[in-house]
Design a protein around this motif. Structure first.
Motif, PDB file in Angstrom:
ATOM      1  N   SER A  40      14.824  25.523  69.265  1.00  0.00           N
ATOM      2  CA  SER A  40      15.054  24.963  68.006  1.00  0.00           C
ATOM      3  C   SER A  40      14.248  25.905  66.978  1.00  0.00           C
ATOM      4  O   SER A  40      14.712  26.067  65.801  1.00  0.00           O
ATOM      5  N   ILE A  41      12.897  25.782  67.056  1.00  0.00           N
ATOM      6  CA  ILE A  41      11.962  26.538  65.919  1.00  0.00           C
ATOM      7  C   ILE A  41      12.357  28.104  65.896  1.00  0.00           C
ATOM      8  O   ILE A  41      12.429  28.472  64.733  1.00  0.00           O
ATOM      9  N   VAL A  42      12.601  28.690  66.965  1.00  0.00           N
ATOM     10  CA  VAL A  42      12.974  30.251  66.868  1.00  0.00           C
ATOM     11  C   VAL A  42      14.507  30.355  66.231  1.00  0.00           C
ATOM     12  O   VAL A  42      14.613  31.091  65.313  1.00  0.00           O
ATOM     13  N   GLY A  43      15.517  29.434  66.600  1.00  0.00           N
ATOM     14  CA  GLY A  43      16.680  29.539  66.155  1.00  0.00           C
ATOM     15  C   GLY A  43      16.786  29.062  64.515  1.00  0.00           C
ATOM     16  O   GLY A  43      17.372  30.009  63.835  1.00  0.00           O
ATOM     17  N   ASN A  44      16.015  28.258  64.363  1.00  0.00           N
ATOM     18  CA  ASN A  44      16.091  27.953  62.737  1.00  0.00           C
ATOM     19  C   ASN A  44      15.464  28.583  61.874  1.00  0.00           C
ATOM     20  O   ASN A  44      15.729  29.012  60.894  1.00  0.00           O
ATOM     21  N   SER A  45      14.240  29.395  62.650  1.00  0.00           N
ATOM     22  CA  SER A  45      13.569  30.218  61.882  1.00  0.00           C
ATOM     23  C   SER A  45      14.247  31.794  61.686  1.00  0.00           C
ATOM     24  O   SER A  45      14.090  32.319  60.428  1.00  0.00           O
ATOM     25  N   ILE A  46      15.077  31.723  62.495  1.00  0.00           N
ATOM     26  CA  ILE A  46      15.848  33.149  62.350  1.00  0.00           C
ATOM     27  C   ILE A  46      16.850  32.811  61.339  1.00  0.00           C
ATOM     28  O   ILE A  46      17.496  33.795  60.407  1.00  0.00           O
ATOM     29  N   LEU A  68      19.194  23.025  55.739  1.00  0.00           N
ATOM     30  CA  LEU A  68      19.190  22.218  56.876  1.00  0.00           C
ATOM     31  C   LEU A  68      18.136  22.710  57.939  1.00  0.00           C
ATOM     32  O   LEU A  68      17.634  21.893  58.649  1.00  0.00           O
ATOM     33  N   ALA A  69      18.152  24.112  58.195  1.00  0.00           N
ATOM     34  CA  ALA A  69      17.265  24.890  59.087  1.00  0.00           C
ATOM     35  C   ALA A  69      15.744  24.198  58.611  1.00  0.00           C
ATOM     36  O   ALA A  69      14.812  24.157  59.479  1.00  0.00           O
ATOM     37  N   ALA A  70      15.298  24.226  57.441  1.00  0.00           N
ATOM     38  CA  ALA A  70      14.214  23.875  56.950  1.00  0.00           C
ATOM     39  C   ALA A  70      13.851  22.536  57.497  1.00  0.00           C
ATOM     40  O   ALA A  70      12.790  22.048  57.728  1.00  0.00           O
ATOM     41  N   SER A  71      14.726  21.483  57.220  1.00  0.00           N
ATOM     42  CA  SER A  71      14.313  20.258  57.842  1.00  0.00           C
ATOM     43  C   SER A  71      14.465  19.992  59.059  1.00  0.00           C
ATOM     44  O   SER A  71      13.637  19.297  59.854  1.00  0.00           O
ATOM     45  N   ASP A  72      15.011  20.993  59.923  1.00  0.00           N
ATOM     46  CA  ASP A  72      15.087  20.978  61.422  1.00  0.00           C
ATOM     47  C   ASP A  72      13.762  21.353  61.818  1.00  0.00           C
ATOM     48  O   ASP A  72      13.173  20.873  62.741  1.00  0.00           O
ATOM     49  N   LEU A  73      13.153  22.318  61.216  1.00  0.00           N
ATOM     50  CA  LEU A  73      11.930  23.033  61.605  1.00  0.00           C
ATOM     51  C   LEU A  73      10.771  21.684  61.207  1.00  0.00           C
ATOM     52  O   LEU A  73       9.803  21.580  62.119  1.00  0.00           O
ATOM     53  N   GLY A  74      11.064  21.080  60.008  1.00  0.00           N
ATOM     54  CA  GLY A  74      10.056  19.901  59.867  1.00  0.00           C
ATOM     55  C   GLY A  74      10.273  18.903  61.032  1.00  0.00           C
ATOM     56  O   GLY A  74       9.100  18.188  61.270  1.00  0.00           O
ATOM     57  N   LEU A  75      11.323  18.546  61.387  1.00  0.00           N
ATOM     58  CA  LEU A  75      11.513  17.383  62.400  1.00  0.00           C
ATOM     59  C   LEU A  75      10.859  17.908  63.884  1.00  0.00           C
ATOM     60  O   LEU A  75      10.246  16.964  64.403  1.00  0.00           O
ATOM     61  N   CYS A  76      11.151  19.324  64.010  1.00  0.00           N
ATOM     62  CA  CYS A  76      10.327  19.882  65.332  1.00  0.00           C
ATOM     63  C   CYS A  76       8.979  19.845  65.146  1.00  0.00           C
ATOM     64  O   CYS A  76       8.317  19.215  66.083  1.00  0.00           O
TER      65      CYS A  76
END
Length: 317
Positions: A40-46, A68-76
């Motif tokens: 998840s971290i790698v995918g959203n960072s990409i 959305l990707a930034a919020s996903d990274l924050g959740l992780c």
């Protein structure tokens, strides 16, 4: 179960819960969860990197996708550290301040993601209703204001929760239901009256997840009306196809929450390990699946990935 001894919140220690009955092998059980987190971290960072560096992706839909990707990274980042401490280091203890901070960030990033999904639904509605003026209706300045409003709402709705928790009395040692801190879990462990906390939590959910899900459904009703008014079947299919990715991630975001709610009411005590697994997936599945869905469905994202990969090969050679 720990007895109430009128301990103040400052002196309370919370115990995280792993997989009940699987303590001896939870290292192995947690490996897939850790892999999901890392992916998840790698995918959203990409996704963030591609949208930031590729001018062709500086469109409203992809800018909302970057939010959305930034919020996903924050959740992780809010959930992954305590999972690692619990599953690999065996560290169950969490002081009140750290637990309250984690609770705040988990709920805040969840509300941000919900708000971004609503903004993306509005984006799809505008793109289908008025495609010729799409870029002028949603300029970068308007999207920045929308992003700021989503973030401000998430912060304001979650600020009262940790403050109100400080007025409650807890047992000196309290065992949580999951491997992270949630508001409803903490309120349920309190020894004192919690009606204010419960009321504030309910209002917070209604003004975020409840309102957003209702408006998303309304947006799709309006989109469907517009699409059905299109005469050409090919144009109808083309218009609906632009919504598939967003509809998929809406379902991915809300369905695990519904499944966890049902499981907690029906089989939580019969299968506690399954309840814990579902609770972990509840926060891990959306950040994991969102980049995959958009890489599969978005031609522009795939082309951006291919272009970066080809540049990397040229640089290496």
């Amino acid at each position: 179960m720990f007895s109430c001894n009128n301990s103040t919140s400052a002196h309370t220690t919370f115990l995280l819960t792993g997989f009940p009955g699987l303590e001896a092998s939870q290292h192995w059980v947690s490996i897939p969860i850790n892999l999901v987190c890392v992916t998840s971290i790698v995918g959203n960072s990409i996704i963030l990197f591609l949208i930031r560096t590729d001018p062709a992706l500086h469109e409203p839909m992809y800018i909302f996708l970057s939010m959305l990707a930034a919020s996903d990274l924050g959740l992780c980042a809010s959930t992954f550290p305590t999972m690692v401490r619990l599953f690999w280091l065996g560290a169950r203890e969490l002081p009140f301040d750290l637990c309250a901070a984690q609770m705040f960030f988990i709920h805040a990033f969840t509300y941000v993601e919900s708000g971004v999904l609503l903004a993306m639904a509005f984006d799809r509605f505008i793109a289908i209703r008025d495609p010729l003026h799409y870029a002028t209706i949603l300029p970068h300045s308007a999207m920045a204001k929308v992003g700021a409003a989503i973030l401000a709402r998430a912060v304001l709705l979650n600020l009262p929760a940790p403050v109100l928790l400080r007025r409650l009395l807890f047992p000196q040692m309290s065992e949580l239901s999951h491997c992270y801190c949630l508001h409803c879990d903490l309120v349920g462990l309190a020894c004192s009256d919690t009606w204010v906390n419960s009321f504030v939590g309910l209002i917070s959910i209604l003004l975020s997840l409840g309102l957003d899900s209702s408006l998303i459904m309304l947006s799709y009703v309006l989109i469907l009306r517009i699409v059905l008014a299109i005469a050409a079947p090919g144009e109808r299919l083309k218009a609906l196809n632009t919504c598939v990715s967003h509809l998929c991630i809406v379902l991915i975001f809300y369905l695990p929450k519904l499944g966890l709610s049902v499981l907690h009411r029906v089989e939580k005590h019969s299968y506690p390990a399954l309840a814990v697994l579902m609770a972990n997936l509840h926060f891990l599945v959306p950040p994991f699946m969102n980049p995959i869905v958009y890489c599969i469905k978005s031609k522009q994202i795939r082309q951006g990935l291919l272009k970066r990969f080809q540049q990397k090969r040229v640089d290496v050679s």
